[in-house]
Design a protein around this motif. Structure first.
Motif, mmCIF file in Angstrom:
data_model
loop_
_atom_site.group_PDB
_atom_site.id
_atom_site.type_symbol
_atom_site.label_atom_id
_atom_site.label_comp_id
_atom_site.label_asym_id
_atom_site.label_seq_id
_atom_site.Cartn_x
_atom_site.Cartn_y
_atom_site.Cartn_z
ATOM 1 N N GLY B 149 0.799 -1.220 0.000
ATOM 2 C CA GLY B 149 0.000 0.000 0.000
ATOM 3 C C GLY B 149 0.831 1.269 0.000
ATOM 4 N N VAL B 150 2.101 1.166 0.399
ATOM 5 C CA VAL B 150 2.977 2.341 0.469
ATOM 6 C C VAL B 150 3.903 2.412 -0.738
ATOM 7 N N LYS B 151 4.323 1.235 -1.214
ATOM 8 C CA LYS B 151 5.305 1.193 -2.300
ATOM 9 C C LYS B 151 4.799 1.896 -3.566
ATOM 10 N N SER B 152 3.492 1.761 -3.835
ATOM 11 C CA SER B 152 2.934 2.437 -5.016
ATOM 12 C C SER B 152 3.122 3.942 -4.923
ATOM 13 N N PHE B 153 3.007 4.499 -3.719
ATOM 14 C CA PHE B 153 3.262 5.926 -3.534
ATOM 15 C C PHE B 153 4.727 6.247 -3.815
ATOM 16 N N ILE B 154 5.627 5.406 -3.297
ATOM 17 C CA ILE B 154 7.062 5.677 -3.464
ATOM 18 C C ILE B 154 7.442 5.621 -4.950
ATOM 19 N N ASP B 155 6.880 4.655 -5.668
ATOM 20 C CA ASP B 155 7.170 4.562 -7.104
ATOM 21 C C ASP B 155 6.773 5.851 -7.822
ATOM 22 N N VAL B 156 5.593 6.357 -7.499
ATOM 23 C CA VAL B 156 5.128 7.602 -8.128
ATOM 24 C C VAL B 156 6.021 8.778 -7.693
ATOM 25 N N CYS B 157 6.427 8.789 -6.432
ATOM 26 C CA CYS B 157 7.361 9.836 -5.958
ATOM 27 C C CYS B 157 8.660 9.794 -6.753
ATOM 28 N N ASN B 158 9.190 8.601 -6.946
ATOM 29 C CA ASN B 158 10.473 8.483 -7.651
ATOM 30 C C ASN B 158 10.375 8.913 -9.106
ATOM 31 N N GLU B 159 9.223 8.673 -9.709
ATOM 32 C CA GLU B 159 9.041 9.081 -11.112
ATOM 33 C C GLU B 159 8.839 10.583 -11.269
ATOM 34 N N ASN B 160 8.316 11.222 -10.220
ATOM 35 C CA ASN B 160 7.899 12.625 -10.354
ATOM 36 C C ASN B 160 8.610 13.579 -9.398
ATOM 37 N N ASP B 161 9.652 13.084 -8.694
ATOM 38 C CA ASP B 161 10.336 13.870 -7.664
ATOM 39 C C ASP B 161 9.345 14.500 -6.682
ATOM 40 N N ARG B 162 8.630 13.637 -5.993
ATOM 41 C CA ARG B 162 7.698 14.064 -4.954
ATOM 42 C C ARG B 162 8.023 13.288 -3.668
ATOM 43 N N GLY B 163 7.285 13.545 -2.626
ATOM 44 C CA GLY B 163 7.559 12.862 -1.367
ATOM 45 C C GLY B 163 6.291 12.511 -0.606
ATOM 46 N N ILE B 164 6.456 11.678 0.422
ATOM 47 C CA ILE B 164 5.323 11.343 1.296
ATOM 48 C C ILE B 164 5.759 11.445 2.754
ATOM 49 N N PHE B 165 4.790 11.586 3.631
ATOM 50 C CA PHE B 165 4.993 11.465 5.073
ATOM 51 C C PHE B 165 4.051 10.365 5.559
ATOM 52 N N VAL B 166 4.636 9.288 6.077
ATOM 53 C CA VAL B 166 3.851 8.135 6.515
ATOM 54 C C VAL B 166 3.474 8.298 7.993
ATOM 55 N N LEU B 167 2.213 8.058 8.326
ATOM 56 C CA LEU B 167 1.771 8.146 9.722
ATOM 57 C C LEU B 167 2.521 7.120 10.571
ATOM 58 N N VAL B 168 3.239 7.582 11.565
ATOM 59 C CA VAL B 168 3.935 6.680 12.481
ATOM 60 C C VAL B 168 3.275 6.764 13.861
ATOM 61 N N LYS B 169 3.249 7.974 14.417
ATOM 62 C CA LYS B 169 2.619 8.174 15.737
ATOM 63 C C LYS B 169 1.841 9.477 15.645
ATOM 64 N N THR B 170 0.521 9.367 15.603
ATOM 65 C CA THR B 170 -0.302 10.547 15.358
ATOM 66 C C THR B 170 -0.526 11.346 16.649
ATOM 67 N N SER B 171 -0.962 12.589 16.489
ATOM 68 C CA SER B 171 -1.001 13.540 17.611
ATOM 69 C C SER B 171 -2.247 13.434 18.484
ATOM 70 N N ASN B 172 -3.235 12.643 18.057
ATOM 71 C CA ASN B 172 -4.546 12.645 18.735
ATOM 72 C C ASN B 172 -4.557 11.832 20.029
ATOM 73 N N PRO B 173 -5.547 12.082 20.898
ATOM 74 C CA PRO B 173 -5.615 11.402 22.196
ATOM 75 C C PRO B 173 -5.612 9.877 22.111
ATOM 76 N N SER B 174 -6.336 9.294 21.126
ATOM 77 C CA SER B 174 -6.437 7.827 21.049
ATOM 78 C C SER B 174 -5.293 7.178 20.288
#
Lengths: 328, 328
Positions: B149-174
């Protein structure tokens, strides 16, 4: 809303949902040619082709199936015109009496999830008026952010008689990477800002993450019961029947939306574990297997691209028969 | 693309991103009145108000900040007109030289994630032409579905010089509910269709789920390096500094997008752990603290609603000063 879906499933004897995921490569040449001729090889042209294709399939299958599941990514990739085709598809399905499950997999912090919920299932307040932006009946929701990210959806469901399906165990090859990870059953930390290293953790019970999520789905579901089942459903992939069996037991009153049948490899005999003894509890999705039927055997021998909609109708009939004969 | 963002951060001495999350309740009465007067209390009226409000803030702050982060849910809730305002906002920010981080939190099975990636970061192919539908520079991505689910984003980033930020630890209470759950470090099952009950699991290392995700982000990031840092970044909330410290150590070459400063409770002194010794490695978001500054002390005393944009400019200056003085 889940009771409305169950009534439709029972009336049509079809625990089946058609995935409206109109990739351009599935759309017959004559439709593309007409749309590109009118609107050019543009976002608008692609959107026109999608909508024409969808309407053909909807017209040919709406008497057989209770519901459709448009995957919004397939529309979002064509920008604003694509999303207009998405909205027109939702409205057209409603005109034809179909229940619409918006496969949007949204999920965010509480206040942001509320906006997504209003967008897809509720009404936004603008001055003194209230408007339904996308107006689907169900939406799929990603649980990674925890309760506050899901509760906003449930609140909107309860106000508007709508439902959600929360991702528990997805159908894709990598889904086990995090979802099958063995975790401690004890609660994760909440709102403390500190890591709770669990003391004596080796003594606590262990289960895969998706089971922990499944238990949360059951808990969330208790706040939105609609008859025997809850408006809070779950997504569990047909490609993972043993996880499906575990999920079924952990969530007895949860409807399970089951993707992965057909093109992704799930077989009807794998589906038995997803159903309850009442013959209910699951609805099975097929996308490519239905909408691209005319490109695949055995339908490709009998149907020309011009008859794609009739091929989809045959594929739906065969799928319903297969599930009713082999999944119970 | 991350090197372009770093250059802008260094040039403006501002590791800061303005969250363009235009809730109607933050929009001054005179803008709402004008928009509703022209377009009615409709989705179109709300969208007009949003765009006018955004342009005011963008004009007043674009020389101070490297980037903006529109939260698409705030636009999606106003349907098609809302999403048109989103697209116009992205384009207007680009005209003003700003980098756009699309906070979309998308994520799905591989082929579907590809469509989302093309929608927001890439170009879709329509016949023989290629079109950029939403054209942001970065997008946020939900990792619950795993690598495909993430690799498809990275492939598109590499083709178009773009980037992503993957949710690791979100800021919300839960966010701790699943993300802080202690898990075994061993690999989850992949593509087996069977539950891998880990044998001798009590002997394997344990860590919270977000750390397992962080290690995956580092691994994914190695496939898209752009100078010292990767185009694959991470999201870690300012509200959880101890998790931030752990995440920083596990992902030395990963840029961290840090939400939760200000309105959600994160303080500048909490941010130290998110930065590397090179003074880089993190970019801090504030949404309400900037865009609704005119409604909050100390700005509400000095600025009328008509001067909301000037209040936002002051809030940005104060935020930059606070972070440069207290977060290093």
């Amino acid at each position: 809303m889940i009771s409305k879906l169950i009534d439709a499933i029972v009336n049509k004897k079809a625990p089946v949902v058609a995935g409206l995921d109109p990739n351009l490569k599935f759309i017959p040449e004559h439709i593309l040619k007409e749309a590109y001729g009118e609107r050019g090889e543009t976002l608008e042209g692609a959107a026109d082709a999608i909508l024409k294709f969808n309407k053909g399939i909807i017209d040919a299958t709406c008497d057989l199936i209770p519901a459709v599941k448009p995957q919004i990514a397939m529309y979002e990739q064509f920008g604003i015109p694509g999303l207009m085709a998405y909205k027109d598809t939702v409205d057209y399905c409603h005109e034809k009496g179909l229940i619409v499950i918006a496969d949007v997999k949204r999920g965010d912090i509480g206040s942001t999830s509320e906006s997504y919920a209003l967008a897809h299932l509720g009404k936004v307040k603008i001055g003194n008026s209230k408007v339904s932006p996308f107006d689907a009946d169900f939406a799929t929701v990603n649980p990674y952010l925890g309760t506050d990210g899901v509760k906003s959806f449930i609140d909107v469901c309860n106000e508007n008689d709508r439902g959600i399906f929360v991702l528990v165990k997805t159908s894709n090859p990598s889904s086990g990477e995090f979802q099958d990870r063995m975790v401690y059953e004890g609660e994760g930390s909440e709102d403390t800002g500190e890591l709770d290293k669990l003391e004596g953790a080796e003594e606590t019970a262990q289960s895969p993450l998706f089971e922990v999520v499944a238990k949360k789905v059951r808990e969330w579901g208790e706040t939105s019961m609609d008859g025997t089942y809850s408006n809070v459903g779950a997504v569990v992939g047909a490609t993972y029947p043993s996880q499906g069996e575990a999920a079924r037991k952990l969530m007895p009153n949860t409807y399970i939306l089951v993707p992965g049948y057909g093109a992704q490899g799930g077989k009807a005999s794998d589906l038995k574990v997803f159903f309850n003894k009442d013959g209910l509890g699951a609805i099975v999705n097929s996308s490519r297997g239905i909408i691209a039927a005319y490109t695949k055997e055995p339908y490709s021998e009998r149907f020309k691209p011009e008859d794609f909609a009739e091929a989809s109708r045959e594929a739906v009939k065969d799928m319903i028969k297969d599930i009713n004969e082999n999944a119970f």
